[in-house]
Motif scaffolding. Sequence first.
Motif, PDB file in Angstrom:
ATOM      1  N   ALA A  91       2.481   6.196   9.404  1.00 37.51           N
ATOM      2  CA  ALA A  91       1.569   5.146   9.858  1.00 37.51           C
ATOM      3  C   ALA A  91       0.158   5.692  10.047  1.00 37.51           C
ATOM      4  O   ALA A  91      -0.832   5.048   9.692  1.00 37.51           O
ATOM      5  CB  ALA A  91       2.081   4.543  11.167  1.00 37.51           C
ATOM      6  N   ILE A  92       0.062   6.911  10.610  1.00 40.21           N
ATOM      7  CA  ILE A  92      -1.260   7.531  10.810  1.00 40.21           C
ATOM      8  C   ILE A  92      -1.867   7.885   9.463  1.00 40.21           C
ATOM      9  O   ILE A  92      -3.077   7.705   9.245  1.00 40.21           O
ATOM     10  CB  ILE A  92      -1.131   8.773  11.704  1.00 40.21           C
ATOM     11  CG1 ILE A  92      -0.578   8.372  13.074  1.00 40.21           C
ATOM     12  CG2 ILE A  92      -2.460   9.482  11.845  1.00 40.21           C
ATOM     13  CD1 ILE A  92      -0.359   9.541  14.007  1.00 40.21           C
ATOM     14  N   ALA A  93      -1.019   8.411   8.537  1.00 36.70           N
ATOM     15  CA  ALA A  93      -1.525   8.737   7.205  1.00 36.70           C
ATOM     16  C   ALA A  93      -2.042   7.484   6.502  1.00 36.70           C
ATOM     17  O   ALA A  93      -3.073   7.508   5.826  1.00 36.70           O
ATOM     18  CB  ALA A  93      -0.419   9.400   6.379  1.00 36.70           C
ATOM     19  N   GLY A  94      -1.317   6.368   6.645  1.00 32.03           N
ATOM     20  CA  GLY A  94      -1.776   5.123   6.042  1.00 32.03           C
ATOM     21  C   GLY A  94      -3.088   4.643   6.632  1.00 32.03           C
ATOM     22  O   GLY A  94      -3.901   4.018   5.939  1.00 32.03           O
ATOM     23  N   PHE A  95      -3.307   4.923   7.921  1.00 34.49           N
ATOM     24  CA  PHE A  95      -4.568   4.526   8.550  1.00 34.49           C
ATOM     25  C   PHE A  95      -5.720   5.404   8.076  1.00 34.49           C
ATOM     26  O   PHE A  95      -6.840   4.921   7.861  1.00 34.49           O
ATOM     27  CB  PHE A  95      -4.418   4.619  10.078  1.00 34.49           C
ATOM     28  CG  PHE A  95      -5.697   4.322  10.823  1.00 34.49           C
ATOM     29  CD1 PHE A  95      -6.146   3.018  10.986  1.00 34.49           C
ATOM     30  CD2 PHE A  95      -6.466   5.363  11.340  1.00 34.49           C
ATOM     31  CE1 PHE A  95      -7.336   2.765  11.663  1.00 34.49           C
ATOM     32  CE2 PHE A  95      -7.654   5.105  12.009  1.00 34.49           C
ATOM     33  CZ  PHE A  95      -8.087   3.806  12.179  1.00 34.49           C
ATOM     34  N   GLU A 114      -4.957   6.034  -0.872  1.00 34.63           N
ATOM     35  CA  GLU A 114      -4.003   7.003  -1.420  1.00 34.63           C
ATOM     36  C   GLU A 114      -2.567   6.571  -1.153  1.00 34.63           C
ATOM     37  O   GLU A 114      -1.685   6.718  -2.016  1.00 34.63           O
ATOM     38  CB  GLU A 114      -4.248   8.392  -0.816  1.00 34.63           C
ATOM     39  CG  GLU A 114      -5.507   9.084  -1.321  1.00 34.63           C
ATOM     40  CD  GLU A 114      -6.755   8.636  -0.573  1.00 34.63           C
ATOM     41  OE1 GLU A 114      -6.639   7.664   0.198  1.00 34.63           O
ATOM     42  OE2 GLU A 114      -7.820   9.237  -0.759  1.00 34.63           O
ATOM     43  N   VAL A 115      -2.314   6.034   0.029  1.00 36.25           N
ATOM     44  CA  VAL A 115      -0.964   5.579   0.354  1.00 36.25           C
ATOM     45  C   VAL A 115      -0.561   4.428  -0.555  1.00 36.25           C
ATOM     46  O   VAL A 115       0.579   4.358  -1.025  1.00 36.25           O
ATOM     47  CB  VAL A 115      -0.886   5.166   1.836  1.00 36.25           C
ATOM     48  CG1 VAL A 115       0.431   4.445   2.114  1.00 36.25           C
ATOM     49  CG2 VAL A 115      -1.024   6.379   2.733  1.00 36.25           C
ATOM     50  N   GLN A 116      -1.464   3.534  -0.855  1.00 36.76           N
ATOM     51  CA  GLN A 116      -1.158   2.421  -1.753  1.00 36.76           C
ATOM     52  C   GLN A 116      -0.809   2.919  -3.154  1.00 36.76           C
ATOM     53  O   GLN A 116       0.106   2.392  -3.806  1.00 36.76           O
ATOM     54  CB  GLN A 116      -2.336   1.458  -1.806  1.00 36.76           C
ATOM     55  CG  GLN A 116      -2.560   0.684  -0.513  1.00 36.76           C
ATOM     56  CD  GLN A 116      -3.769  -0.216  -0.595  1.00 36.76           C
ATOM     57  OE1 GLN A 116      -4.440  -0.274  -1.625  1.00 36.76           O
ATOM     58  NE2 GLN A 116      -4.059  -0.925   0.492  1.00 36.76           N
ATOM     59  N   VAL A 117      -1.546   3.946  -3.616  1.00 35.59           N
ATOM     60  CA  VAL A 117      -1.264   4.509  -4.934  1.00 35.59           C
ATOM     61  C   VAL A 117       0.133   5.124  -4.975  1.00 35.59           C
ATOM     62  O   VAL A 117       0.902   4.926  -5.923  1.00 35.59           O
ATOM     63  CB  VAL A 117      -2.336   5.558  -5.306  1.00 35.59           C
ATOM     64  CG1 VAL A 117      -1.923   6.307  -6.579  1.00 35.59           C
ATOM     65  CG2 VAL A 117      -3.684   4.887  -5.498  1.00 35.59           C
ATOM     66  N   GLN A 133       2.688   4.385  -3.021  1.00 36.71           N
ATOM     67  CA  GLN A 133       3.687   3.327  -2.926  1.00 36.71           C
ATOM     68  C   GLN A 133       3.859   2.611  -4.250  1.00 36.71           C
ATOM     69  O   GLN A 133       4.983   2.289  -4.660  1.00 36.71           O
ATOM     70  CB  GLN A 133       3.288   2.333  -1.833  1.00 36.71           C
ATOM     71  CG  GLN A 133       3.392   2.897  -0.422  1.00 36.71           C
ATOM     72  CD  GLN A 133       2.904   1.921   0.621  1.00 36.71           C
ATOM     73  OE1 GLN A 133       2.185   0.958   0.299  1.00 36.71           O
ATOM     74  NE2 GLN A 133       3.263   2.167   1.876  1.00 36.71           N
ATOM     75  N   ALA A 134       2.761   2.405  -4.956  1.00 39.56           N
ATOM     76  CA  ALA A 134       2.843   1.751  -6.258  1.00 39.56           C
ATOM     77  C   ALA A 134       3.575   2.638  -7.265  1.00 39.56           C
ATOM     78  O   ALA A 134       4.391   2.160  -8.067  1.00 39.56           O
ATOM     79  CB  ALA A 134       1.435   1.424  -6.764  1.00 39.56           C
ATOM     80  N   ALA A 135       3.309   3.960  -7.211  1.00 43.05           N
ATOM     81  CA  ALA A 135       3.984   4.885  -8.121  1.00 43.05           C
ATOM     82  C   ALA A 135       5.487   4.934  -7.837  1.00 43.05           C
ATOM     83  O   ALA A 135       6.307   4.959  -8.757  1.00 43.05           O
ATOM     84  CB  ALA A 135       3.375   6.280  -7.995  1.00 43.05           C
ATOM     85  N   ALA A 136       5.864   4.954  -6.549  1.00 44.18           N
ATOM     86  CA  ALA A 136       7.276   4.955  -6.190  1.00 44.18           C
ATOM     87  C   ALA A 136       7.956   3.676  -6.653  1.00 44.18           C
ATOM     88  O   ALA A 136       9.087   3.703  -7.161  1.00 44.18           O
ATOM     89  CB  ALA A 136       7.432   5.134  -4.681  1.00 44.18           C
ATOM     90  N   GLN A 137       7.277   2.545  -6.502  1.00 46.71           N
ATOM     91  CA  GLN A 137       7.837   1.282  -6.948  1.00 46.71           C
ATOM     92  C   GLN A 137       7.998   1.261  -8.463  1.00 46.71           C
ATOM     93  O   GLN A 137       9.027   0.798  -8.987  1.00 46.71           O
ATOM     94  CB  GLN A 137       6.926   0.132  -6.495  1.00 46.71           C
ATOM     95  CG  GLN A 137       7.398  -1.253  -6.924  1.00 46.71           C
ATOM     96  CD  GLN A 137       8.714  -1.646  -6.279  1.00 46.71           C
ATOM     97  OE1 GLN A 137       9.037  -1.164  -5.195  1.00 46.71           O
ATOM     98  NE2 GLN A 137       9.469  -2.506  -6.933  1.00 46.71           N
ATOM     99  N   ARG A 138       6.998   1.829  -9.156  1.00 48.56           N
ATOM    100  CA  ARG A 138       7.063   1.884 -10.614  1.00 48.56           C
ATOM    101  C   ARG A 138       8.217   2.767 -11.076  1.00 48.56           C
ATOM    102  O   ARG A 138       8.928   2.438 -12.037  1.00 48.56           O
ATOM    103  CB  ARG A 138       5.734   2.426 -11.165  1.00 48.56           C
ATOM    104  CG  ARG A 138       5.650   2.466 -12.682  1.00 48.56           C
ATOM    105  CD  ARG A 138       5.820   1.098 -13.281  1.00 48.56           C
ATOM    106  NE  ARG A 138       5.670   1.105 -14.726  1.00 48.56           N
ATOM    107  CZ  ARG A 138       6.061   0.133 -15.521  1.00 48.56           C
ATOM    108  NH1 ARG A 138       6.625  -0.958 -14.992  1.00 48.56           N
ATOM    109  NH2 ARG A 138       5.881   0.221 -16.827  1.00 48.56           N
ATOM    110  N   PHE A 139       8.414   3.909 -10.404  1.00 49.05           N
ATOM    111  CA  PHE A 139       9.514   4.799 -10.755  1.00 49.05           C
ATOM    112  C   PHE A 139      10.862   4.102 -10.558  1.00 49.05           C
ATOM    113  O   PHE A 139      11.762   4.228 -11.382  1.00 49.05           O
ATOM    114  CB  PHE A 139       9.445   6.070  -9.896  1.00 49.05           C
ATOM    115  CG  PHE A 139      10.632   6.972 -10.074  1.00 49.05           C
ATOM    116  CD1 PHE A 139      10.727   7.815 -11.178  1.00 49.05           C
ATOM    117  CD2 PHE A 139      11.665   6.984  -9.140  1.00 49.05           C
ATOM    118  CE1 PHE A 139      11.824   8.635 -11.348  1.00 49.05           C
ATOM    119  CE2 PHE A 139      12.757   7.802  -9.302  1.00 49.05           C
ATOM    120  CZ  PHE A 139      12.846   8.635 -10.418  1.00 49.05           C
TER     121      PHE A 139
END
Length: 352
Positions: free
Chosen positions: A12-16, A21-24, A26-32
């Motif tokens: 949560a702190i990293a996302g803040f 970068e966190v969105q990228v 998450q998108a890569a994990a979803q794509r995988f």
Amino acid sequence: MQSALHGGLAPAIAGFLWPSEVQVLQAAAQRFTELRAAALRFLTSPEARRSLLQMIAAAAGSATAEAVLSFDSSPAKPWPSFEDGLLVLWCCDQPIHRERKAMQVALRSGPVMAVRWLLAARADVEQPVEGDLTPLRLAARFGSEELIEMLLEGSANPNSRGRFGNTALMVAAMHGHHHIVELLLSNGSQVNTNGDGETAIDLACRYPDVADLLTRHVSQYGWTGARPLKRVWSQEFQARLPGFVAVLEAGRFAFQAVCMVAIIANTMYLGVNADWKIRNAFGPIDGRQREVEDTAWDITFAVWFSIEILLRLLAEKISFFTGEEQAWNLFDSFLVVESIVGLLFPVGAKLS
């Protein structure tokens, strides 16, 4: 951000701190995840499997594990490693684990890891791969220590016999592979006879060092006796072995020192406690009220010496009762049991 996450920073702190970068990520994990699901769906299609097998057959000559391993050294292969080709065959439900020629190629010229890959794919380690030679006997002929260790880890039987009664030990002996003979003897191989009445010693007649090794083994363990199994350590471990031995010796010395200190402390406590009991017993005569005895130290010493006896019993096993120190061991055990019984049932005098 990656080092921060590995260091234990909350997501949560990293996302803040790094939202983009966190969105990228998450998108890569979803794509995988989507690609993995699509690949699994693709492999369930008969047309897709047929297409993949045709691709391997066109490149290697046939859609078999033998062809993939034989073709692995070619620069024209359409996959970066033999593992990719074998994985495609496995995903297409090809019975690569039943291909005796695949294991033969892997043992003869293929990568060593190909043998481990086939064993992981449930290849029969006792199936002959060349004549009547099983993978273990073929590796013994080559004198490959790495392959022998790998096959033994894969539950290969070191005493299985071929058509003429030869075992892997006999094959290694007749080819003069001293280190392989030593390795097989260390893993339960027996020095016995083949179908022609010849022993491994007879077959090693051209190699005196191997014959001498086998003769010494027979004199100690017999013709069909097996040497107690031992681990064949890597060279890296052998290089570190003196340090490990020094640590074990230091630990044993420390344990003995602690036991000696505990014995001295217990002896001093018994003297002080006896003096206290005598003075406490004469208390009413001197006009003093008797004090209640504190058993905390008795419990402490009883627990410690119980642990000591248990550790010695685990280390020495049956020799604890039959060795040179059996009398002292039984006497110590009796004192510990008597002390525990005295604490649980405080009736009568204590012996310790």
